[in-house]
Design a protein around this motif. Structure first.
Motif, short mmCIF file in Angstrom:
data_model
loop_
_atom_site.label_atom_id
_atom_site.label_comp_id
_atom_site.label_asym_id
_atom_site.label_seq_id
_atom_site.Cartn_x
_atom_site.Cartn_y
_atom_site.Cartn_z
N VAL A 409 1.02 -2.06 -22.31
CA VAL A 409 1.60 -3.36 -22.67
C VAL A 409 2.61 -3.79 -21.62
O VAL A 409 2.63 -4.96 -21.19
CB VAL A 409 2.24 -3.29 -24.07
N ASN A 412 0.88 -5.00 -18.47
CA ASN A 412 0.21 -6.29 -18.65
C ASN A 412 1.20 -7.44 -18.73
O ASN A 412 0.87 -8.58 -18.36
CB ASN A 412 -0.64 -6.26 -19.91
N CYS A 413 2.41 -7.18 -19.18
CA CYS A 413 3.39 -8.25 -19.32
C CYS A 413 4.19 -8.50 -18.04
O CYS A 413 4.78 -9.58 -17.88
CB CYS A 413 4.36 -7.91 -20.47
N GLN A 447 7.84 -11.17 -25.51
CA GLN A 447 6.41 -11.05 -25.25
C GLN A 447 5.96 -9.60 -25.39
O GLN A 447 4.90 -9.30 -25.95
CB GLN A 447 6.09 -11.58 -23.85
N SER A 451 3.36 -8.12 -28.15
CA SER A 451 2.15 -7.46 -27.64
C SER A 451 1.97 -6.08 -28.26
O SER A 451 0.84 -5.64 -28.53
CB SER A 451 2.21 -7.36 -26.12
N ASP A 454 0.69 -6.58 -31.68
CA ASP A 454 -0.72 -6.99 -31.64
C ASP A 454 -1.66 -5.82 -31.38
O ASP A 454 -2.87 -5.94 -31.60
CB ASP A 454 -0.92 -8.06 -30.57
N LYS A 455 -1.12 -4.71 -30.92
CA LYS A 455 -1.96 -3.51 -30.71
C LYS A 455 -2.41 -2.91 -32.05
O LYS A 455 -3.39 -2.15 -32.10
CB LYS A 455 -1.18 -2.45 -29.92
#
Length: 523
Positions: A409, A412-413, A447, A451, A454-455
């Motif tokens: 995460v 990716n952020c 964010q 995230s 959301d995992k």
């Protein structure tokens, strides 16, 4: 975020262009081999031209010697004929004078080696006097070319005719003749001297000539008189269509040319010269193979030596190129090993994120840059909520997987190249954000928090039932009075504040939090 590291293969001041050693070595070896071959070619070509030039000089000397010999031979013969013709022009050659003339003819023949005999014929071509003791009585010589010539031409100069066989004894001779007139200028007869062809053959043999060479005495119109090597079938044949006669330009007295013979295909150096006083030409030809025999030997030896040298250079070059390739391969392996060691030394093996060593190095660099440029620097500290309970519930293997998911995460952020995501220790992470103010850091932290949610990573020991994280943010413009330790402590205080606010949230360090952090650092 790129962090400068030590590279033993590059200068500290920056990347230097490496010399293409392999290409340079191959080019150098090729250039040396080409130069050697070029020098060999130039030397051989110069030597070849020198040998041909020397052969031209030798050939010119040979033709001059042949021309001088022929000139002297026919001039001596002509003088004998002239003196006898003058005598008979005055006294005649009646029966009373014939015994005396015969003796004179015999003495003159004995005095000149080249003479086969002297002959006197009347106006009808019958035999009158010869230098031989026994007078040949035959059909006469009215059919001979020289006799017909004098019958039809009033000139009293000597005439040299095509070679014939003597009717006295069958020997090959070259007729030299003069016209005799009576007191009124009417044709009275022919005085002829036969020059031995064997005399020229013997003279030709006195010169050293290769087996493919030839020496020729011919009339100006190309009619062959004498030749080495002697070939009876070619005597009297016209050479007008032969290479040397085709090559010579009109009016040329002396000249040479390298020509391939149409008869046998042999390439020869031809040299020819016209006699000044008589309509005769001498030609000498030496085969190019014989001329260049020594050159071929030298060329073979030189080529063999140069070939061995080139072979040695190529073998040395092959070994050198292999060594260069091995060195390049070893260097590449060392570079990869160095990069792997650098990665191990600066990154966490479980998550692949930067470790604290790289974080501290990057923080020092960005701290100094921010102070110089007066640009903001932000830090996000992140902690997984109730991670100890997660390990106790699902085990350490699942805990490691959970850490890797959170690291994914973070990666990716962090979209900017300058952003650095770090595993700070245990379940704690950090994100260093150069040129980012507090609002930007808060937005990125939110964010990251969303995230992770959301995992949908199940966490039954958490009040929410899913894995969550708490994040603390701190941002400021560094100065020379600030320290990296205080910067980290303030971000950590913001994280502490988020945990006390109920977890699964993002907090920025408040004024009270700053004071508490300062107090903790003073202790």
């Amino acid at each position: 975020m790129p962090i400068p590291t030590f590279d033993p293969f590059h200068a500290p001041g920056g990347a230097l262009k490496r010399l293409p050693l392999l290409k340079a070595a191959v080019a150098f070896i090729a250039a040396v081999c080409l130069c050697l071959c070029g020098l060999l070619y130039l030397q051989l070509e110069q030597s070849r031209r020198y040998d041909l030039a020397s052969a031209r000089v030798a050939s010119a000397n040979l033709t001059r010697a042949m021309a001088q010999q022929a000139q002297d031979t026919f001039q001596q013969t002509d003088l004998v004929l002239a003196s006898l013709a003058d005598w008979m022009q005055i006294d005649g050659f009646g029966h009373a004078l014939q015994p005396r003339l015969q003796q004179t003819f015999a003495r003159r023949v004995q005095s000149l080696e080249q003479l086969h005999g002297l002959f006197l014929f009347d106006k009808d071509g019958h035999w009158v006097i010869t230098s031989f003791a026994n007078l040949h009585r035959g059909a006469g010589v009215a059919d001979r070319e020289y006799f017909a010539f004098h019958q039809q031409n009033a000139s009293l100069l000597a005439h040299i005719g095509p070679a014939i066989r003597s009717r006295q004894n069958g020997e090959w001779i070259i007729p030299v003749s003069r016209r005799l007139n009576d007191s009124d200028g009417n044709f009275q007869g022919v005085l002829m001297a036969g020059v031995k062809m064997a005399y020229f053959d013997q003279f030709f043999k006195s010169f050293s000539l290769d087996d493919e060479g030839e020496m020729v005495l011919a009339l100006a119109d190309g009619t062959l008189l004498a030749r080495r090597p002697f070939d009876e079938t070619k005597i009297g044949r016209s050479l007008a269509q032969d290479a040397i006669f085709q090559h010579e330009t009109q009016g040329t007295v002396i000249g040479n040319a390298v020509i391939r013979s149409a008869a046998d295909g042999v390439i020869r150096l031809y040299d020819h010269q016209h006699l000044r006083a008589y309509p005769l030409v001498v030609t000498a030809a030496m085969s190019e193979e014989a001329i260049l025999a020594g050159w071929y030997d030298r060329a073979f030896q030189s080529s063999l030596i140069v070939g061995l040298v080139v072979l040695g250079i190529c073998l040395f070059g092959w070994v050198f190129v292999r060594q260069v390739r091995n060195s390049e391969r070893i260097e590449a392996d060392l570079r990869r090993a160095q990069e792997a060691l650098e990665l191990i030394a600066t990154h966490d093996s479980l998550t692949g994120l930067a470790n604290r060593r790289l974080f501290e190095r990057a923080l020092d660099i960005e701290f100094g840059r921010g102070a110089r440029q007066r640009s903001p620097l932000s830090l996000i500290m992140l902690d997984i909520d109730f991670f100890k309970r997660y390990n106790d519930t699902y085990g350490h293997v699942a805990g490691d997987h959970c850490l890797a998911e959170v690291a994914t995460v973070l990666r990716n952020c962090c979209h900017r190249k300058a952003d650095l995501a770090v595993r700070y220790g245990g379940e704690e992470f950090a994100v260093l954000l150069p040129d980012t103010n507090l609002q930007g850091a808060m937005a990125l932290a939110e964010q990251i928090r969303r995230s992770v949610i959301d995992k949908h990573i199940t966490h039954s020991a958490s009040p929410s039932g899913y894995l969550t994280v708490s994040l603390g943010c701190y941002a400021f413009v560094p100065s020379s009075l600030d320290s990296t330790e205080a910067f980290i402590q303030r971000a950590d205080a913001a994280l502490y504040q988020a945990k006390h606010s109920g977890r699964n949230c993002v907090e920025a360090l408040s004024r009270e939090g700053v004071l508490d952090a300062l107090e903790r650092s003073d202790r």
